[in-house]
Scaffold this motif. Structure first.
Motif, mmCIF file in Angstrom:
data_model
loop_
_atom_site.group_PDB
_atom_site.id
_atom_site.type_symbol
_atom_site.label_atom_id
_atom_site.label_comp_id
_atom_site.label_asym_id
_atom_site.label_seq_id
_atom_site.Cartn_x
_atom_site.Cartn_y
_atom_site.Cartn_z
ATOM 1 N N HIS A 53 76.129 51.251 -21.762
ATOM 2 C CA HIS A 53 76.102 51.940 -23.045
ATOM 3 C C HIS A 53 74.675 52.080 -23.567
ATOM 4 O O HIS A 53 73.793 51.287 -23.234
ATOM 5 N N ARG A 86 84.420 65.487 -33.055
ATOM 6 C CA ARG A 86 84.336 64.036 -32.858
ATOM 7 C C ARG A 86 85.558 63.330 -33.403
ATOM 8 O O ARG A 86 86.048 62.369 -32.811
ATOM 9 N N CYS A 97 73.079 54.204 -29.899
ATOM 10 C CA CYS A 97 74.303 54.754 -30.495
ATOM 11 C C CYS A 97 75.577 54.117 -29.958
ATOM 12 O O CYS A 97 76.661 54.393 -30.444
ATOM 13 N N GLY A 125 72.999 58.132 -34.832
ATOM 14 C CA GLY A 125 73.184 58.553 -33.448
ATOM 15 C C GLY A 125 71.857 58.857 -32.800
ATOM 16 O O GLY A 125 70.789 58.638 -33.357
ATOM 17 N N ASP A 170 88.094 61.058 -31.258
ATOM 18 C CA ASP A 170 88.404 59.681 -31.631
ATOM 19 C C ASP A 170 89.909 59.441 -31.688
ATOM 20 O O ASP A 170 90.398 58.392 -31.269
ATOM 21 N N HIS A 186 77.218 54.719 -27.284
ATOM 22 C CA HIS A 186 78.044 55.595 -26.458
ATOM 23 C C HIS A 186 77.663 55.401 -24.996
ATOM 24 O O HIS A 186 76.643 54.791 -24.683
ATOM 25 N N THR A 189 77.977 63.106 -27.369
ATOM 26 C CA THR A 189 78.953 62.761 -28.399
ATOM 27 C C THR A 189 78.325 62.804 -29.790
ATOM 28 O O THR A 189 78.935 63.297 -30.732
ATOM 29 N N CYS A 190 77.117 62.294 -29.943
ATOM 30 C CA CYS A 190 76.458 62.271 -31.253
ATOM 31 C C CYS A 190 76.123 63.673 -31.753
ATOM 32 O O CYS A 190 76.034 63.899 -32.958
ATOM 33 N N CYS A 223 72.487 62.263 -26.856
ATOM 34 C CA CYS A 223 73.887 61.937 -26.600
ATOM 35 C C CYS A 223 74.773 63.150 -26.885
ATOM 36 O O CYS A 223 74.694 63.751 -27.945
#
Length: 67
Positions: free
Chosen positions: A46, A18, A50, A4, A22, A52, A10-11, A8
Motif C-alpha cells: 500500500h 469513489r 493515501c 490523497g 466503496d 491505497h 482512486t484518489c 493514485c
C-alpha cells in the motif's frame, strides 16, 4: 483530495465514483466474511501517503512515481 495523492487512480476519481466503489467493495467484504479484507491488507503493498494499493499508482517507465 487533501489527504490523497496525485499519482493514485482512486484518489483522483470523482467523489460519486469513489462512493460507488466503496459500496461495492463493502458488499464484497461482507460476502467473503472479511477474509478478502484481511488478505488485501496483509499481503498487498500500500501507498504510505493515501493507503491505497501501490498497483493503482501511475509510474514512469523507470518505475518511479510521476511526482
Amino acid at each position: 483530495m487533501a489527504n490523497g495523492c496525485r499519482d493514485c487512480r482512486t484518489c483522483t476519481k470523482a467523489g460519486l465514483t469513489r462512493m460507488g466503489q466503496d459500496w461495492v467493495l463493502a458488499s464484497v467484504y461482507l460476502c467473503t466474511v472479511g477474509l478478502l479484507f484481511v488478505v488485501k491488507r496483509g499481503v498487498l503493498r500500500h501507498c504510505p501517503q493515501c493507503k491505497h494499493l501501490l498497483s493503482g499508482h501511475r509510474r514512469r517507465i523507470d518505475g518511479s512515481f510521476q511526482d
